[in-house]
Design a protein around this motif. Structure first.
Motif, PDB file in Angstrom:
ATOM      1  N   PRO A  56      71.392  54.307  47.689  1.00  0.00           N
ATOM      2  CA  PRO A  56      70.178  54.969  48.453  1.00  0.00           C
ATOM      3  C   PRO A  56      69.197  55.069  47.808  1.00  0.00           C
ATOM      4  O   PRO A  56      67.783  54.839  49.077  1.00  0.00           O
ATOM      5  CB  PRO A  56      70.225  55.665  49.683  1.00  0.00           C
ATOM      6  CG  PRO A  56      71.554  56.216  49.177  1.00  0.00           C
ATOM      7  CD  PRO A  56      72.547  55.793  47.909  1.00  0.00           C
ATOM      8  N   ARG A  58      67.400  54.126  45.471  1.00  0.00           N
ATOM      9  CA  ARG A  58      66.718  52.659  44.784  1.00  0.00           C
ATOM     10  C   ARG A  58      65.758  52.368  46.143  1.00  0.00           C
ATOM     11  O   ARG A  58      65.995  51.589  47.113  1.00  0.00           O
ATOM     12  CB  ARG A  58      67.271  52.361  44.383  1.00  0.00           C
ATOM     13  CG  ARG A  58      68.020  52.767  42.987  1.00  0.00           C
ATOM     14  CD  ARG A  58      69.605  51.573  42.889  1.00  0.00           C
ATOM     15  NE  ARG A  58      69.988  52.151  41.725  1.00  0.00           N
ATOM     16  CZ  ARG A  58      71.610  51.700  41.313  1.00  0.00           C
ATOM     17  NH1 ARG A  58      71.548  49.811  41.573  1.00  0.00           N
ATOM     18  NH2 ARG A  58      72.016  51.822  39.706  1.00  0.00           N
ATOM     19  N   HIS A  59      64.973  52.063  45.489  1.00  0.00           N
ATOM     20  CA  HIS A  59      64.023  51.842  46.615  1.00  0.00           C
ATOM     21  C   HIS A  59      62.325  50.550  45.328  1.00  0.00           C
ATOM     22  O   HIS A  59      62.322  50.739  44.752  1.00  0.00           O
ATOM     23  CB  HIS A  59      62.869  52.121  47.345  1.00  0.00           C
ATOM     24  CG  HIS A  59      62.072  53.122  46.778  1.00  0.00           C
ATOM     25  ND1 HIS A  59      62.480  54.109  45.924  1.00  0.00           N
ATOM     26  CD2 HIS A  59      61.009  53.370  45.854  1.00  0.00           C
ATOM     27  CE1 HIS A  59      61.807  55.365  45.583  1.00  0.00           C
ATOM     28  NE2 HIS A  59      60.521  54.342  45.506  1.00  0.00           N
ATOM     29  N   ALA A  96      57.196  49.276  51.191  1.00  0.00           N
ATOM     30  CA  ALA A  96      58.247  49.987  50.440  1.00  0.00           C
ATOM     31  C   ALA A  96      59.147  49.301  51.639  1.00  0.00           C
ATOM     32  O   ALA A  96      59.648  48.950  52.897  1.00  0.00           O
ATOM     33  CB  ALA A  96      58.417  51.059  50.248  1.00  0.00           C
ATOM     34  N   ALA A  98      63.770  49.196  51.661  1.00  0.00           N
ATOM     35  CA  ALA A  98      64.837  50.660  50.982  1.00  0.00           C
ATOM     36  C   ALA A  98      65.470  50.420  52.217  1.00  0.00           C
ATOM     37  O   ALA A  98      65.044  51.294  53.378  1.00  0.00           O
ATOM     38  CB  ALA A  98      64.262  52.071  50.939  1.00  0.00           C
ATOM     39  N   LYS A  99      66.460  51.496  52.658  1.00  0.00           N
ATOM     40  CA  LYS A  99      67.247  51.581  53.361  1.00  0.00           C
ATOM     41  C   LYS A  99      67.306  53.717  53.290  1.00  0.00           C
ATOM     42  O   LYS A  99      68.117  53.937  52.483  1.00  0.00           O
ATOM     43  CB  LYS A  99      68.903  51.261  53.036  1.00  0.00           C
ATOM     44  CG  LYS A  99      70.072  52.269  53.966  1.00  0.00           C
ATOM     45  CD  LYS A  99      71.450  51.226  53.969  1.00  0.00           C
ATOM     46  CE  LYS A  99      72.648  51.743  52.084  1.00  0.00           C
ATOM     47  NZ  LYS A  99      73.749  51.387  53.441  1.00  0.00           N
ATOM     48  N   VAL A 100      66.652  53.803  54.941  1.00  0.00           N
ATOM     49  CA  VAL A 100      67.007  54.882  54.204  1.00  0.00           C
ATOM     50  C   VAL A 100      67.665  55.847  55.035  1.00  0.00           C
ATOM     51  O   VAL A 100      67.813  55.640  56.077  1.00  0.00           O
ATOM     52  CB  VAL A 100      65.063  55.062  55.002  1.00  0.00           C
ATOM     53  CG1 VAL A 100      64.280  56.695  54.967  1.00  0.00           C
ATOM     54  CG2 VAL A 100      63.247  54.094  53.823  1.00  0.00           C
ATOM     55  N   ASP A 123      65.855  50.330  57.369  1.00  0.00           N
ATOM     56  CA  ASP A 123      66.415  49.404  56.500  1.00  0.00           C
ATOM     57  C   ASP A 123      65.810  48.560  56.137  1.00  0.00           C
ATOM     58  O   ASP A 123      66.061  47.327  57.258  1.00  0.00           O
ATOM     59  CB  ASP A 123      68.366  49.436  56.602  1.00  0.00           C
ATOM     60  CG  ASP A 123      68.881  48.764  55.211  1.00  0.00           C
ATOM     61  OD1 ASP A 123      68.534  48.003  54.570  1.00  0.00           O
ATOM     62  OD2 ASP A 123      69.754  47.964  55.271  1.00  0.00           O
ATOM     63  N   ARG A 125      65.574  46.506  53.279  1.00  0.00           N
ATOM     64  CA  ARG A 125      65.860  45.684  52.631  1.00  0.00           C
ATOM     65  C   ARG A 125      65.437  44.346  52.489  1.00  0.00           C
ATOM     66  O   ARG A 125      65.685  43.537  53.456  1.00  0.00           O
ATOM     67  CB  ARG A 125      66.944  46.087  51.981  1.00  0.00           C
ATOM     68  CG  ARG A 125      67.369  47.195  51.439  1.00  0.00           C
ATOM     69  CD  ARG A 125      68.730  48.068  50.935  1.00  0.00           C
ATOM     70  NE  ARG A 125      69.599  48.185  52.251  1.00  0.00           N
ATOM     71  CZ  ARG A 125      70.845  47.883  51.836  1.00  0.00           C
ATOM     72  NH1 ARG A 125      70.949  47.860  50.945  1.00  0.00           N
ATOM     73  NH2 ARG A 125      71.128  48.011  53.104  1.00  0.00           N
ATOM     74  N   PHE A 159      63.182  58.210  44.946  1.00  0.00           N
ATOM     75  CA  PHE A 159      62.330  58.583  45.597  1.00  0.00           C
ATOM     76  C   PHE A 159      61.489  59.788  44.871  1.00  0.00           C
ATOM     77  O   PHE A 159      62.129  60.777  43.985  1.00  0.00           O
ATOM     78  CB  PHE A 159      62.995  59.064  46.664  1.00  0.00           C
ATOM     79  CG  PHE A 159      63.294  58.270  47.762  1.00  0.00           C
ATOM     80  CD1 PHE A 159      62.476  56.986  48.202  1.00  0.00           C
ATOM     81  CD2 PHE A 159      64.337  58.723  47.838  1.00  0.00           C
ATOM     82  CE1 PHE A 159      63.050  56.274  49.191  1.00  0.00           C
ATOM     83  CE2 PHE A 159      65.565  57.494  48.716  1.00  0.00           C
ATOM     84  CZ  PHE A 159      64.433  56.758  49.461  1.00  0.00           C
TER      85      PHE A 159
END
Length: 199
Positions: A56, A58-59, A96, A98-100, A123, A125, A159
């Motif tokens: 998680p 990765r972004h 950005a 990402a799955k935050v 999310d 993505r 992050f």
């Protein structure tokens, strides 16, 4: 024959070549009432899953810049900006992906400790064969001239705050870039005469 056997190396995010062939980026620009409107479309054309995926932290970070002939950045007047957790790109025109995750106890986000109780705060993505289109508006210079619009999509493994805490120095991978030079005509300002009346 080993050449007839499909590889199972699973390169994933360790492969720069794979990352650079996962998403396609399309950039278009138009002039609208003293502004420049940049439209960016990202398409997941090379992965059979959401991008980015797996860990998680990765972004991807998309940034858009507009510069005049002197290299000065034009002010952004519309569109989203990179969130505060976007490291040095935070606040720039862009987005950005990402799955935050948010910690269920402290409320902190983004967190990567998925083994603790956490919630998916957001999310965005890009799914397999999916697209994301976003628009960014910049103020056109009154003097006109050629304006260069640049879009860049980069992959970050973790992050920035987490990387700094761990002492990591892992560089981003630039996945896609696009650049357009757009001519802007000079704008004429009309000043009305000031007339004073005495009583």
């Amino acid at each position: 024959d080993p050449q007839t056997i499909h590889a199972h190396t699973m390169p994933g995010a360790a492969s720069e070549q794979l990352l650079q062939n996962t998403v396609t980026l399309t950039l278009s620009v138009e002039s609208v009432t003293n502004t420049l409107v940049a439209t960016v479309t990202l398409a997941n054309t090379g992965a059979g899953h959401h991008v980015p995926t797996d860990h998680p932290g990765r972004h991807m970070i998309l940034t858009i810049t507009a510069t005049d002939v002197q290299g000065q950045h034009l002010p952004q007047v519309g569109g989203s900006v990179v969130p505060e957790w976007g490291g040095s790109e935070a606040g720039m025109a862009g987005e950005a992906f990402a799955k935050v995750l948010q910690d269920a106890i402290t409320g902190a986000y983004p967190v990567v400790s998925y083994w603790k109780q956490s919630f998916i705060l957001s999310d965005n993505r890009i799914p397999a064969l999916g697209k994301n289109t976003s628009t960014y508006i910049f103020a056109a210079p009154s003097g006109g001239g050629p304006i260069t619009i640049t879009a860049e999509l980069r992959f970050r493994r973790l992050f920035q705050a987490e990387m700094d805490a761990r002492g990591w120095d892992t560089p981003d991978i630039v996945m896609e870039t696009a650049e357009l030079t757009f001519p802007v005509a000079s704008s004429w300002r009309v000043y009305l005469p000031l007339m004073l009346y005495e009583r």
